[in-house]
Design a protein around this motif. Structure first.
Motif, PDB file in Angstrom:
ATOM      1  N   ALA A 244      23.189 -80.749 105.254  1.00 44.99           N
ATOM      2  CA  ALA A 244      24.019 -81.496 106.123  1.00 44.99           C
ATOM      3  C   ALA A 244      23.357 -81.798 107.614  1.00 44.99           C
ATOM      4  CB  ALA A 244      25.352 -80.838 106.282  1.00 44.99           C
ATOM      5  N   LEU A 245      22.676 -80.586 107.944  1.00 48.29           N
ATOM      6  CA  LEU A 245      22.079 -80.681 109.401  1.00 48.29           C
ATOM      7  C   LEU A 245      20.937 -81.490 109.438  1.00 48.29           C
ATOM      8  CD1 LEU A 245      21.519 -76.685 110.426  1.00 48.29           C
ATOM      9  CD2 LEU A 245      23.166 -78.598 111.535  1.00 48.29           C
ATOM     10  N   ALA A 246      20.029 -81.701 108.318  1.00 43.47           N
ATOM     11  CA  ALA A 246      18.906 -82.287 108.421  1.00 43.47           C
ATOM     12  C   ALA A 246      19.267 -84.037 108.029  1.00 43.47           C
ATOM     13  CB  ALA A 246      18.006 -82.000 107.137  1.00 43.47           C
ATOM     14  N   SER A 247      20.357 -84.249 107.574  1.00 44.98           N
ATOM     15  CA  SER A 247      20.720 -85.677 107.602  1.00 44.98           C
ATOM     16  C   SER A 247      21.467 -86.268 108.680  1.00 44.98           C
ATOM     17  CB  SER A 247      21.272 -85.995 106.487  1.00 44.98           C
ATOM     18  OG  SER A 247      22.668 -85.383 106.335  1.00 44.98           O
ATOM     19  N   ALA A 248      21.873 -85.046 109.781  1.00 40.46           N
ATOM     20  CA  ALA A 248      22.772 -85.598 110.664  1.00 40.46           C
ATOM     21  C   ALA A 248      22.052 -86.156 111.905  1.00 40.46           C
ATOM     22  CB  ALA A 248      23.535 -84.321 111.290  1.00 40.46           C
TER      23      ALA A 248
ATOM     24  N   THR B 291       9.289 -77.132 118.009  1.00 44.86           N
ATOM     25  CA  THR B 291       8.756 -77.782 119.381  1.00 44.86           C
ATOM     26  C   THR B 291       9.360 -77.159 120.323  1.00 44.86           C
ATOM     27  OG1 THR B 291       8.495 -79.699 118.508  1.00 44.86           O
ATOM     28  CG2 THR B 291       8.156 -79.896 120.812  1.00 44.86           C
ATOM     29  N   PRO B 292       8.597 -76.133 121.113  1.00 42.49           N
ATOM     30  CA  PRO B 292       9.096 -75.287 122.266  1.00 42.49           C
ATOM     31  C   PRO B 292       9.143 -76.396 123.377  1.00 42.49           C
ATOM     32  CG  PRO B 292       7.202 -74.488 121.833  1.00 42.49           C
ATOM     33  CD  PRO B 292       7.340 -75.396 120.866  1.00 42.49           C
ATOM     34  N   ASN B 293      10.162 -76.025 124.609  1.00 34.44           N
ATOM     35  CA  ASN B 293       9.908 -77.055 125.795  1.00 34.44           C
ATOM     36  C   ASN B 293      10.363 -78.176 125.515  1.00 34.44           C
ATOM     37  OD1 ASN B 293       9.404 -75.172 127.768  1.00 34.44           O
ATOM     38  ND2 ASN B 293       7.219 -75.534 127.675  1.00 34.44           N
ATOM     39  N   GLY B 294      11.252 -78.337 124.404  1.00 38.82           N
ATOM     40  CA  GLY B 294      11.690 -79.706 123.798  1.00 38.82           C
ATOM     41  C   GLY B 294      12.604 -80.627 124.604  1.00 38.82           C
ATOM     42  N   GLY B 295      13.146 -80.091 125.789  1.00 38.97           N
ATOM     43  CA  GLY B 295      14.050 -80.830 126.354  1.00 38.97           C
ATOM     44  C   GLY B 295      15.487 -80.526 126.134  1.00 38.97           C
TER      45      GLY B 295
ATOM     46  N   ALA C 268      17.778 -78.910 119.214  1.00 38.23           N
ATOM     47  CA  ALA C 268      18.511 -79.762 118.405  1.00 38.23           C
ATOM     48  C   ALA C 268      17.615 -79.815 117.190  1.00 38.23           C
ATOM     49  CB  ALA C 268      18.561 -81.182 118.893  1.00 38.23           C
ATOM     50  N   PHE C 269      18.061 -80.450 116.119  1.00 40.24           N
ATOM     51  CA  PHE C 269      17.255 -80.572 114.824  1.00 40.24           C
ATOM     52  C   PHE C 269      16.992 -82.209 114.817  1.00 40.24           C
ATOM     53  CE2 PHE C 269      19.820 -76.800 113.766  1.00 40.24           C
ATOM     54  CZ  PHE C 269      18.868 -76.218 113.644  1.00 40.24           C
ATOM     55  N   ASP C 270      15.658 -82.362 114.573  1.00 39.71           N
ATOM     56  CA  ASP C 270      15.430 -83.898 114.483  1.00 39.71           C
ATOM     57  C   ASP C 270      15.038 -84.321 112.967  1.00 39.71           C
ATOM     58  OD1 ASP C 270      15.527 -84.063 117.093  1.00 39.71           O
ATOM     59  OD2 ASP C 270      13.328 -83.420 117.519  1.00 39.71           O
ATOM     60  N   GLY C 271      15.582 -83.757 112.114  1.00 39.42           N
ATOM     61  CA  GLY C 271      15.562 -84.209 110.466  1.00 39.42           C
ATOM     62  C   GLY C 271      14.525 -83.494 109.881  1.00 39.42           C
ATOM     63  N   VAL C 272      14.126 -84.036 108.651  1.00 41.32           N
ATOM     64  CA  VAL C 272      13.051 -83.441 107.954  1.00 41.32           C
ATOM     65  C   VAL C 272      12.023 -84.167 107.919  1.00 41.32           C
ATOM     66  CG1 VAL C 272      12.582 -82.716 105.543  1.00 41.32           C
ATOM     67  CG2 VAL C 272      14.497 -82.318 106.226  1.00 41.32           C
ATOM     68  N   GLU C 273      10.869 -83.784 107.998  1.00 46.35           N
ATOM     69  CA  GLU C 273       9.543 -84.467 107.945  1.00 46.35           C
ATOM     70  C   GLU C 273       8.627 -84.069 106.524  1.00 46.35           C
ATOM     71  OE1 GLU C 273       7.062 -85.511 111.493  1.00 46.35           O
ATOM     72  OE2 GLU C 273       6.214 -83.468 110.968  1.00 46.35           O
ATOM     73  N   VAL C 274       7.918 -84.835 105.967  1.00 48.03           N
ATOM     74  CA  VAL C 274       7.087 -84.386 104.969  1.00 48.03           C
ATOM     75  C   VAL C 274       5.675 -84.757 105.348  1.00 48.03           C
ATOM     76  CG1 VAL C 274       6.525 -85.094 102.601  1.00 48.03           C
ATOM     77  CG2 VAL C 274       8.810 -85.095 103.343  1.00 48.03           C
ATOM     78  N   THR C 275       4.729 -83.752 105.250  1.00 47.57           N
ATOM     79  CA  THR C 275       3.295 -83.808 105.797  1.00 47.57           C
ATOM     80  C   THR C 275       2.508 -84.723 104.713  1.00 47.57           C
ATOM     81  OG1 THR C 275       2.894 -81.718 104.590  1.00 47.57           O
ATOM     82  CG2 THR C 275       3.500 -81.642 107.046  1.00 47.57           C
TER      83      THR C 275
ATOM     84  N   ARG D  55      13.740 -78.323 117.858  1.00 49.39           N
ATOM     85  CA  ARG D  55      13.084 -78.630 119.039  1.00 49.39           C
ATOM     86  C   ARG D  55      14.122 -77.407 119.842  1.00 49.39           C
ATOM     87  NH1 ARG D  55      12.296 -83.733 121.733  1.00 49.39           N
ATOM     88  NH2 ARG D  55      11.920 -84.253 119.957  1.00 49.39           N
ATOM     89  N   VAL D  56      13.611 -76.661 120.790  1.00 52.57           N
ATOM     90  CA  VAL D  56      14.392 -75.710 121.679  1.00 52.57           C
ATOM     91  C   VAL D  56      13.833 -75.869 123.355  1.00 52.57           C
ATOM     92  CG1 VAL D  56      14.978 -74.030 119.876  1.00 52.57           C
ATOM     93  CG2 VAL D  56      12.968 -74.064 121.451  1.00 52.57           C
ATOM     94  N   THR D  57      14.792 -75.553 124.182  1.00 54.97           N
ATOM     95  CA  THR D  57      14.357 -75.787 125.562  1.00 54.97           C
ATOM     96  C   THR D  57      13.580 -74.586 126.038  1.00 54.97           C
ATOM     97  OG1 THR D  57      16.592 -74.700 126.270  1.00 54.97           O
ATOM     98  CG2 THR D  57      16.431 -77.331 126.063  1.00 54.97           C
TER      99      THR D  57
END
Length: 104
Positions: free
Chosen positions: A100-104, A19-23, A26-33, A43-45
């Motif tokens: 470790a990143l995904a669960s933080a 997600t660009p322009n994400g404010g 950071a990482f927001d975990g893992v998502e399953v489609t 997300r990145v700024t």
């Protein structure tokens, strides 16, 4: 849990939804489609122009995983939110760091 990683011989392939322009960066975990595929949400700024968001994603991953930026490449999804990144190095070690990143 389904993993967004696929281990290679000397690398790891990582599925990311960016997600660009994400404010914030950071990482927001893992998502399953719905089809059962997992991806790391990031997300990145940076804005999605001229590869700026991709560069910000590579920098964020590099800093978080403590690997040089030169070891991370976008192999697909250059202009899409859904991306596959190749990260050079020991795949088992990289997977542990990513978990470790995904669960933080």
């Amino acid at each position: 849990m389904t993993s967004p990683c696929r281990l290679g011989h000397d690398h790891l392939l990582l599925a990311v939804r960016l997600t660009p322009n994400g404010g914030r960066d950071a990482f927001d975990g893992v998502e399953v489609t719905a089809d059962g595929l997992a991806h790391l949400k990031a997300r990145v700024t940076a804005v999605p122009e001229k590869g700026k968001a991709n560069k910000a994603l590579v920098a964020l991953l590099s800093k978080s995983l403590k690997v040089p930026k030169s070891m991370i490449t976008v192999v697909s999804g250059e202009t899409s939110r859904q991306k596959i990144l190749r990260i050079e190095g020991d795949p088992e070690d990289l997977k542990l760091r990513l978990d470790a990143l995904a669960s933080a």
